[in-house]
Scaffold this motif. Structure first.
Motif, PDB file in Angstrom:
ATOM      1  N   PRO A  64      -0.926   5.017  -5.231  1.00 39.92           N
ATOM      2  CA  PRO A  64      -0.602   3.581  -5.216  1.00 39.92           C
ATOM      3  C   PRO A  64      -1.834   2.675  -5.130  1.00 39.92           C
ATOM      4  N   ASN A  65      -2.777   2.972  -4.241  1.00 40.21           N
ATOM      5  CA  ASN A  65      -3.945   2.104  -4.120  1.00 40.21           C
ATOM      6  C   ASN A  65      -4.854   2.182  -5.339  1.00 40.21           C
ATOM      7  N   GLN A  66      -4.911   3.333  -6.004  1.00 39.06           N
ATOM      8  CA  GLN A  66      -5.662   3.398  -7.254  1.00 39.06           C
ATOM      9  C   GLN A  66      -5.037   2.465  -8.290  1.00 39.06           C
ATOM     10  N   ALA A  67      -3.729   2.472  -8.360  1.00 41.97           N
ATOM     11  CA  ALA A  67      -3.037   1.604  -9.317  1.00 41.97           C
ATOM     12  C   ALA A  67      -3.266   0.134  -8.979  1.00 41.97           C
ATOM     13  N   ARG A  68      -3.175  -0.202  -7.701  1.00 42.35           N
ATOM     14  CA  ARG A  68      -3.394  -1.598  -7.301  1.00 42.35           C
ATOM     15  C   ARG A  68      -4.815  -2.049  -7.627  1.00 42.35           C
ATOM     16  N   ASN A  69      -5.782  -1.176  -7.414  1.00 41.37           N
ATOM     17  CA  ASN A  69      -7.167  -1.547  -7.685  1.00 41.37           C
ATOM     18  C   ASN A  69      -7.423  -1.797  -9.170  1.00 41.37           C
ATOM     19  N   PHE A 106       2.196  -7.773  -5.090  1.00 42.50           N
ATOM     20  CA  PHE A 106       2.263  -6.339  -5.357  1.00 42.50           C
ATOM     21  C   PHE A 106       3.686  -5.886  -5.056  1.00 42.50           C
ATOM     22  N   ILE A 107       4.290  -5.195  -6.012  1.00 43.45           N
ATOM     23  CA  ILE A 107       5.681  -4.769  -5.866  1.00 43.45           C
ATOM     24  C   ILE A 107       5.823  -3.320  -6.305  1.00 43.45           C
ATOM     25  N   ASP A 108       6.750  -2.610  -5.684  1.00 38.82           N
ATOM     26  CA  ASP A 108       7.065  -1.249  -6.093  1.00 38.82           C
ATOM     27  C   ASP A 108       8.149  -1.271  -7.169  1.00 38.82           C
ATOM     28  N   ASN A 109       8.345  -0.120  -7.799  1.00 37.10           N
ATOM     29  CA  ASN A 109       9.302  -0.072  -8.905  1.00 37.10           C
ATOM     30  C   ASN A 109      10.696   0.379  -8.471  1.00 37.10           C
ATOM     31  N   HIS A 160       6.339  -2.527  -0.361  1.00 41.30           N
ATOM     32  CA  HIS A 160       7.509  -2.644  -1.239  1.00 41.30           C
ATOM     33  C   HIS A 160       7.408  -3.956  -2.020  1.00 41.30           C
ATOM     34  N   CYS A 161       7.007  -5.003  -1.310  1.00 42.55           N
ATOM     35  CA  CYS A 161       6.787  -6.326  -1.914  1.00 42.55           C
ATOM     36  C   CYS A 161       5.925  -7.135  -0.959  1.00 42.55           C
ATOM     37  N   VAL A 162       4.813  -7.652  -1.457  1.00 39.34           N
ATOM     38  CA  VAL A 162       3.936  -8.451  -0.592  1.00 39.34           C
ATOM     39  C   VAL A 162       3.151  -9.436  -1.439  1.00 39.34           C
ATOM     40  N   ILE A 217      14.324  -8.760  -0.524  1.00 34.24           N
ATOM     41  CA  ILE A 217      14.355  -7.700  -1.539  1.00 34.24           C
ATOM     42  C   ILE A 217      15.055  -6.492  -0.930  1.00 34.24           C
ATOM     43  N   THR A 218      15.493  -5.586  -1.771  1.00 39.39           N
ATOM     44  CA  THR A 218      16.149  -4.370  -1.285  1.00 39.39           C
ATOM     45  C   THR A 218      15.431  -3.156  -1.843  1.00 39.39           C
ATOM     46  N   TYR A 219      14.943  -2.329  -0.941  1.00 35.73           N
ATOM     47  CA  TYR A 219      14.318  -1.051  -1.294  1.00 35.73           C
ATOM     48  C   TYR A 219      15.439  -0.033  -1.482  1.00 35.73           C
TER      49      TYR A 219
END
Length: 271
Positions: free
Chosen positions: A18-23, A36-39, A124-126, A171-173
């Motif tokens: 995840p952090n590699q993707a965010r970077n 930043f949001i998850d899928n 999850h969402c921030v 949001i709902t995880y």
């Protein structure tokens, strides 16, 4: 979809943490805020507008919504902010992590929820101010499977920034209950014992925690349990609960460990 909707798709032909993707996204950000949001999350109307309004009105560095979990219609709270700090207990530095109102019905607690500072949000969402990302330079890529939200929140607070919960944004995880075969290789790498150990060891060393910190040990066990959930769900669909649980605990757990090793090697050997 990127061509139809006009957004930039960044892709690598290998698995990313995840952090590699965010970077990978950071050089592309040219706005005052980033989200930043998850899928695996679903949204309610005005979720983004309300996060932005909170940041603008409070000056918050980081804003998180009210996180729910499971079926959106059930409105079960996953987290309404929380704690992430250290305390001294019996002469040792200990990490304290807590999710407020976890697994509680939203309707029962709706009147208690209001915009307020918090110590903890999740990825999850921030929403994050870009100036905060500039100070960070990049997210710590030694957090492969866990720990990145604790690290972000405590780093921001140590730098004098504030973190807010904005419950008017929700949001709902949606936790995973089953996997396609094509998902297993990445899923098992994502939650592998290797990645979990590396992540928790990084957190412990970076924040100077003792090796016997009880929270980290318990969280490691939770991460292993999380990886096994799709396997356990599959067995329980075939066999009654008690028999399925016995079969999983006594036979499937050792098999799952071996299968996870094979899938992890396959994932790590990808281009």
């Amino acid at each position: 979809q990127s061509q139809e909707k006009g957004f930039n798709l960044i892709r690598r032909e290998y698995f990313l943490s995840p952090n590699q993707a965010r970077n990978l996204s950071l050089p592309e950000i040219d706005t005052e805020y980033a989200v930043f949001i998850d899928n695996d999350v679903l949204y309610t109307p005005q979720w983004l507008e309300n996060l932005l309004q909170c940041a603008q009105q409070t000056g918050a560095s980081v804003v998180g919504p009210l996180y729910c979990e499971g079926n959106p219609q059930d409105k079960i709270i996953h987290m309404a902010g929380g704690l992430a700090h250290f305390e001294e207990r019996n002469g040792k530095k200990r990490f304290i992590d807590k999710h407020f109102l976890a697994h509680q019905p939203l309707e029962k607690h709706r009147s208690k929820l209001h915009r307020q500072p918090t110590e903890l949000i999740e990825f999850h969402c921030v929403l994050i101010r870009t100036e905060v990302l500039t100070k960070l330079a990049k997210f710590d890529e030694q957090y492969l499977s866990t720990g990145e939200h604790w690290d972000l929140c405590m780093t921001v607070r140590n730098q004098g920034g504030e973190i807010y919960l904005e419950p008017s944004s929700r949001i709902t995880y949606v936790p995973i209950s089953s996997l396609n075969w094509s998902d297993f290789a990445y899923y098992n790498l994502r939650w592998s014992n290797d990645w979990n150990r590396i992540s928790l060891n990084r957190f412990r060393e970076k924040w100077n925690l003792a090796e016997d910190d009880p929270f980290l040990k318990g969280h490691y066990n939770w991460l292993m349990y999380h990886r096994q959930l799709p396997f356990k769900s599959m067995i329980r669909r075939i066999l009654p609960f008690k028999r399925g649980s016995w079969l999983f605990d006594n036979i499937m757990v050792p098999l799952e460990q071996q299968l996870s090793k094979l899938l992890r090697k396959q994932a790590q050997n990808s281009p």
